[in-house]
Design an enzyme around this catalytic site. Structure first.
Site, PDB file in Angstrom:
ATOM      1  N   TRP B 359       0.829  -1.212   0.000  1.00 36.94           N
ATOM      2  CA  TRP B 359       0.000   0.000   0.000  1.00 36.94           C
ATOM      3  C   TRP B 359       0.854   1.249   0.000  1.00 36.94           C
ATOM      4  O   TRP B 359       0.369   2.344  -0.301  1.00 36.94           O
ATOM      5  CB  TRP B 359      -0.947   0.001   1.204  1.00 36.94           C
ATOM      6  N   ASP B 360       2.124   1.085   0.367  1.00 39.87           N
ATOM      7  CA  ASP B 360       3.064   2.206   0.396  1.00 39.87           C
ATOM      8  C   ASP B 360       2.956   3.058  -0.866  1.00 39.87           C
ATOM      9  O   ASP B 360       3.008   4.287  -0.818  1.00 39.87           O
ATOM     10  CB  ASP B 360       4.506   1.683   0.491  1.00 39.87           C
ATOM     11  N   GLU B 486       0.134  -2.853  12.652  1.00 37.41           N
ATOM     12  CA  GLU B 486       0.328  -4.306  12.707  1.00 37.41           C
ATOM     13  C   GLU B 486       0.553  -4.853  14.116  1.00 37.41           C
ATOM     14  O   GLU B 486       0.777  -6.040  14.277  1.00 37.41           O
ATOM     15  CB  GLU B 486       1.482  -4.701  11.774  1.00 37.41           C
ATOM     16  N   LYS B 596       2.186   0.334  16.219  1.00 38.88           N
ATOM     17  CA  LYS B 596       3.421   0.377  15.447  1.00 38.88           C
ATOM     18  C   LYS B 596       3.482   1.673  14.645  1.00 38.88           C
ATOM     19  O   LYS B 596       4.546   2.194  14.355  1.00 38.88           O
ATOM     20  CB  LYS B 596       3.419  -0.829  14.497  1.00 38.88           C
ATOM     21  N   GLN B 597       2.315   2.180  14.256  1.00 44.81           N
ATOM     22  CA  GLN B 597       2.282   3.312  13.333  1.00 44.81           C
ATOM     23  C   GLN B 597       0.921   3.985  13.364  1.00 44.81           C
ATOM     24  O   GLN B 597      -0.021   3.481  13.953  1.00 44.81           O
ATOM     25  CB  GLN B 597       2.556   2.805  11.930  1.00 44.81           C
TER      26      GLN B 597
END
Lengths: 770, 770
Positions: B359-360, B486, B596-597
């Site tokens: 998806w980046d 994640e 994580k993000q």
């Protein structure tokens, strides 16, 4: 009627060969031998030619598709240890084989009173000569290292040369089927040559497992008789390359001649003894002195005791009666009884699940032993105690600072589960083991065991609950675990898990209360680093344990989010899509309300006091609609709870599904081994379900009922040193204290104290002394 | 000031070699060449000697530890295609190597205006003679099949024989590091010999990938000049066994002599052309005619356009300015521009994540191209359109009856994710692609693309949302998916995912409304099997989409159960335990509130209308406390939202973390390749964050602010065919419509229409025309 499972005039073919190997396997808790044919197999036959020793394993790689932190990357796997089954006969050069049309009077039998399997048949050579073959196999309960093949040949009218080639092969491989997810799916050469000794009639081969470095000695000796007179046969020849020995002999036969080949195999392994070869050979010497008939006699005696202790008998439904006997016998064959091993999911009957021990042992099989053979139950729990340190290491790998987490599947105590969401995440295994320890205690009153081993296990599993759990307001919650139902993974507050944890913590309180009044307490507490504060916290968590309840439906949701998912359309799913796990991606399954097996329902059986009957009834109906029973551990539990909740017809139907699961191969994978847990579950469905037995600390409670299809049933069980018998027929139910101290009973609700040899009777209206 | 990243008087060592290879890599969207040293490496050096072609892959096994249904068991993996980098020089027999103490004036440079990398140094032989070395490398944007090494040697005072050995190796292997979970962790021989042609100065080797059967031709030609005069060098020698060719030459040098070796490599692959060898050799012929200086000139021109289009410049913070240039240049190098390929997570700079597209691309890199180079953005989306059928197959494997599910990681469109809970379960990829299509449309107004490709993708992804989602009362819910974070897997109603799905469905409505008024609609709808009813259902789902909100905290919970978990103690976690995923079992991570993000925070940036500012502010503070930024996609998003919510200092600090991530190697794994998504994120943090740009269907909205540490910044972007420039300094902000049709703007809240060449100014109090 004798306890025998037999098939007659049956044709073995490609499709049923492996299934037959499972059903007619011989085992004694240590050795397991599949019912493989002695004659070498024809090509393309799906056969699992296996001999196993309980607890003897090798290590195999288990590569993870993505290397996340601390995932398991090696697994233990039960190894096929040797082939001493193969015996080939040549009559005037013609190979005897079952894959020959000229077979008649075929019969195969598992005699559960004699403790042997038998194969009988008549065979005609190409030239029309008739031979009678009878083969008896035994794994001895008297000498657990011993396996025998008693091969009897009668020449009806054959005249000529009989050649015997009997193999002893050290380097065998495990079964390999790359397509089945429930098997290992890969083959490694686990065995390596180590040592060999051929002396006289005896061949002794020592192999070693490649990575776990376990040595296995197998000693083989043949005694050959012609018309009951022992012959001097040629010594075996050793084939060095294959690490195998072969006995060859040649005998001239006349019509009427009878040949008997007794092939003794003795095993020894380096887990259990220092020098395997010496041990095996010494045992062999002693065994030969006593001779096979001595061991036949011992076997009969051992089984007489076994059956008398359990004494389960069903009248009016022969099929069910023999199925139940078959199941109980299979459990006995499966059970490790020396503390070095437990009971694998498939017993010692095949390589399914790679010989791993699961919660199956504690929750489904141990109750049978606790009630009929407590010494075995104790050994099973001792195995868990001995592996407590590995469970602590496992807990640390999972990020826990305290406590022990038992592995979901294992042989030595190390986690061998490759897919953690429906493996390691099943933390309830901790509670299952704790439950089994308490059950053992209730059945036996063995307080010494609790003080020496059991309580330590309870405390370390309890510490894990405290570490994994957390308070959410006034509720103690357990997040991100998987319950028994593997179609729903990694959820918060799985009802079953939380109930298990509560019971575990409650019994820590009960046991420590009792222990605190005794001498050893102080040193025990010091050794465990146990403080009053810790015990209080555990008590608080038990009291505050969150057991989810849905007001609207009046049921216990399986977990926090279960009811928010859509319901799987079981009725609309094509039959060939079951079991669902073989046809749907796990992520798809997780998204629905659909259960592989009993989950919340199982907890109702284990912890009946945690809910009122109304809630249990509503939940039962709810979960019944969404359970596929794709797991073999499911229908027995539904049967028990149907009994307890008064749904007799259902209870009976579910028992039927459970009882004959392997005999009818209803799950279509009995070829890989028996479903041992279901067999225990079947026993439980009768004793805890139909007879409604409840074992309490100072009382036994029963109110048996009789299914319409049966005339009567009876069984015996042990309760804290006593022997109790229950008899149920159309007119009345009886309970007898056959032996032991007086006991408090609650029979159909009536509380009575029974003295030795006293009994009670219920005639449908009232309970009275006999 | 020139856009150059340079290091001087630097010592390459074992620790920084691979990192340097990444930072100084050359790529042009098709070829990627790591900045490996031309001279053969010394032993024990951790070097990733790699040359890659975007989209050229092989298939590798990916064994699952447990074979659950439909798990992915094969993956695509980017292959190292050839080694044409190696050039060894021997001066009177002494091998020139950087691993020699006698190096001075070392300089390494990435010239982002010339589009080349350079290495310069002075070297002293053992006997004290001095040599000057200068090496220039280029992957051409004019001819994307071309890679050149321009190797210049000047003898300062060396007198003697120079021997040149220049290698062309067809059979290379991929990098292998068994310990790093983020790399492939295994090595296979992916290439096989196929064909070879040595003719005159040219060697052309054709290899074929083992399983995917892709052919790759590499053609190499050398031109050697002595004091600017071309020499006749010896033809290369072909080594049959290794599938390699070697050019050897020997030149007598005097002090002052200058040698120039121009090594041309041309690639062709069978994905993009029929006969690779013919294609490569034909191109080589044409290229040699034009000569390297022609391509240098084209390169400069191409990059002049590139920089003029983007025109990003930061004043007052040189470091930041050059970092941002570095990032933009790296993105350009990474981007596949021919529809056969996309942008790998590491671009073409290394083998991390095996060259997979995530998806980046759509969420972090495509916006940069959509605003500065829409043709590339269109190619990236075309790639997704071309792989729609594979996404439908993937959806079916996951049990869906309708729609398409894009793979979490892939090269050709097949799912290559081994651990589905944090891979395939990230259904938001569908919404991400839909979002990118809409963004491309908003930036370009390219309605033809929507009708021909974009809407079909939106409909199929939309159908998947309808299939996976379910109504729970009046809420449309999406269960059991994983959001971007994640550290929390397989949850119900992940806020980000649901918001993505809503946007996807909303734009189906908008696009179909528009399309319905046009001619092609009927045949499009028929082809798609689209009914009014289906569109109404989608509209209903969009309107009813459940976006979780917690009344008590006033925030959007990441998912249904997120807030019920305990909060991870980030401050109490030792520094060496980050990133957490390398130190904690995933099950442990899943059990806590720890991110994580950016997850919910990212959705605020994408879908600002779905929540009020108060909620976003509270959520920002909440998630900021529990986010570790272990993912490189995190800080840029926090920077954007900090800007938007008025937290300027934070926005600036987060940008700093993001901008220099690779240059400072803050994630310690830049050696495996750049973090391309973060580079795009850094651009976005300035344009969407600092300048607060919002692209709407008929308006652009901006209200830029200037960080205290900067003097000024400016950038340009394209909006539906127009070119717009933004300038911000301490005193004022300006916006100019440099080129194109009049445009509606909202500048610091003031709605103005700008004509071509017109501009607006904000002086801190009011907006007025220039």
């Amino acid at each position: 009627m004798a306890r025998v499972y037999a098939i007659k005039n049956f044709k073995i073919n490609k499709e049923n060969l492996a299934l037959q190997e499972t059903l007619f396997h011989n085992a004694n808790g240590y050795i397991g031998v599949r019912g493989t044919l002695e004659e070498s197999s024809a090509e393309n036959m799906d056969t699992m030619r296996g001999m196993y020793l309980n607890g003897v394993y090798d290590i195999a790689p288990m590569k993870q598709a993505e290397k996340l932190c601390n995932l398991v990357e090696e697994k233990e796997t039960m190894v096929n240890v040797a082939d001493t089954q193969t015996i080939d006969l040549y009559f005037e050069g013609e190979h005897f084989s079952i894959w020959n049309d000229k077979i008649s009077n075929f019969e195969r039998k598992l005699d559960m009173e004699d403790g042997v399997s038998e194969r009988k048949l008549d065979w005609q050579t190409r030239k029309g000569s008739r031979i009678r073959i009878e083969i008896i196999r035994m794994t001895s309960f008297e000498e657990r290292a011993l396996f025998t093949i008693d091969y009897r040949i009668t020449s009806v009218d054959f005249c000529g040369k009989l050649e015997i080639k009997s193999l002893h092969k050290g380097l065998v491989q495990n079964y390999f089927n790359p397509d089945d997810p429930r098997l290992a799916g890969e083959s490694h050469q686990h065995l390596q040559k180590k040592d060999v000794r051929i002396e006289g009639r005896e061949s002794c081969l020592v192999s070693q497992t490649a990575k776990s470095k376990i040595q296995i000695a197998s000693s083989v000796t043949h005694c050959i008789y012609k018309n009951e007179v022992q012959m001097e046969e040629k010594p075996p020849v050793y084939h060095k390359d294959e690490h195998s020995a072969c006995l060859s002999d040649c005998i001239q036969l006349e019509p009427g001649d009878r040949i008997r080949i007794v092939k003794y195999t003795v095993f020894a392994d380096s887990i259990r003894c220092r020098d395997c070869m010496v041990t095996a050979r010494t045992k062999m010497e002693q065994i030969l002195k006593k001779g096979i008939d001595f061991y036949y006699e011992c076997q009969r005696k051992y089984l007489k005791d076994f059956w008398e202790n359990a004494a389960m008998k069903i009248e009016g439904d022969e099929d069910m009666d023999s199925s139940v006997s078959f199941n109980m016998y299979a459990l006995l064959q499966a059970a490790g009884a020396d503390g070095h091993a437990s009971i694998a999911a498939k017993g010692l009957s095949g390589e399914g699940y790679e010989g791993h021990y699961f919660w199956d042992t504690e929750m489904f099989m141990l109750p049978f032993f606790a009630l009929t053979n407590p010494a075995i139950a104790k050994q099973l729990l001792t195995f868990r105690y001995e592996t407590l340190n590995k469970a602590k290491e496992n807990a640390a790998l999972l990020g826990h600072e305290e406590g022990a987490l038992y592995p979901w599947r294992t042989i030595t105590g190390r986690e061998c589960s490759g897919y953690f969401p429906s493996g390691t995440a099943q933390y309830h295994i901790n509670g299952d083991i704790a439950y089994a320890i308490v059950l053992y205690y209730l059945c036996t009153g063995d307080w010494e065991f609790i003080k020496e081993k059991g309580l330590e296990v309870l405390l370390e599993t309890g510490r894990l609950w405290m570490d994994v759990g957390c308070w959410k307001e006034d509720r103690f919650c357990i997040n991100c675990v998987t319950g028994p139902d593997e179609y729903t993974c990694m959820v918060n507050n799985n009802y079953y898990t939380n109930a298990c944890a509560r019971y575990n913590l409650e019994w820590i309180g009960r046991f420590t209360d009792k222990f605190q009044k005794e001498d050893g307490w102080r040193s025990f507490a010091d050794q465990m680093g146990l403080t009053i504060r810790e015990l209080e916290e555990m008590d608080g968590a038990a009291k505050g344990m969150f057991l989810p309840y849905d007001e609207k439906l009046g049921i216990n949701p399986q977990d926090d989010s279960f009811l928010s998912k859509p319901v799987w359309d079981i009725k609309g799913t094509p039959k060939d899509k079951f079991p669902l796990l073989l046809h749907y991606h796990p992520l798809h399954l997780y998204r629905y309300q659909v259960c592989k097996q009993a989950d919340t329902i199982l907890s109702y059986f284990l912890f009946p006091d945690y809910q009122d009957e109304e809630t249990m009834k509503k939940s039962f109906s709810y979960y019944e609609e969404i359970t596929t029973h794709d797991s073999s551990l499911s229908t027995c539990v539904f049967s028990i709870m149907a009994s307890r909740l008064g749904m007799k017809e259902k209870a009976y139907r579910y028992l039927g599904d459970s009882a004959k699961l392997d005999l009818l191969n209803t799950h279509k994978n009995t070829k890989d081994g028996i479903h041992a847990a279901n067999m225990g579950g079947c026993y439980m469905a009768i004793v805890f379900g139909f007879a409604m037995l409840q074992i309490k600390e100072n009382t036994i409670s029963l109110s048996p009922w009789l299914p319409d299809a049966w005339h009567a049933y009876r069984f015996r069980f042990r309760y804290q040193g006593r022997l109790v018998e229950v008899q149920v027929n159309r007119d009345e139910s009886r309970i007898h204290l056959l032996k032991g101290e007086p006991v408090e009973t609650e029979f159909y609700g009536a509380k009575k104290r029974l003295e030795e040899k006293q009994g009670l009777k219920w005639n449908g209206r009232e309970v009275c002394f006999l």
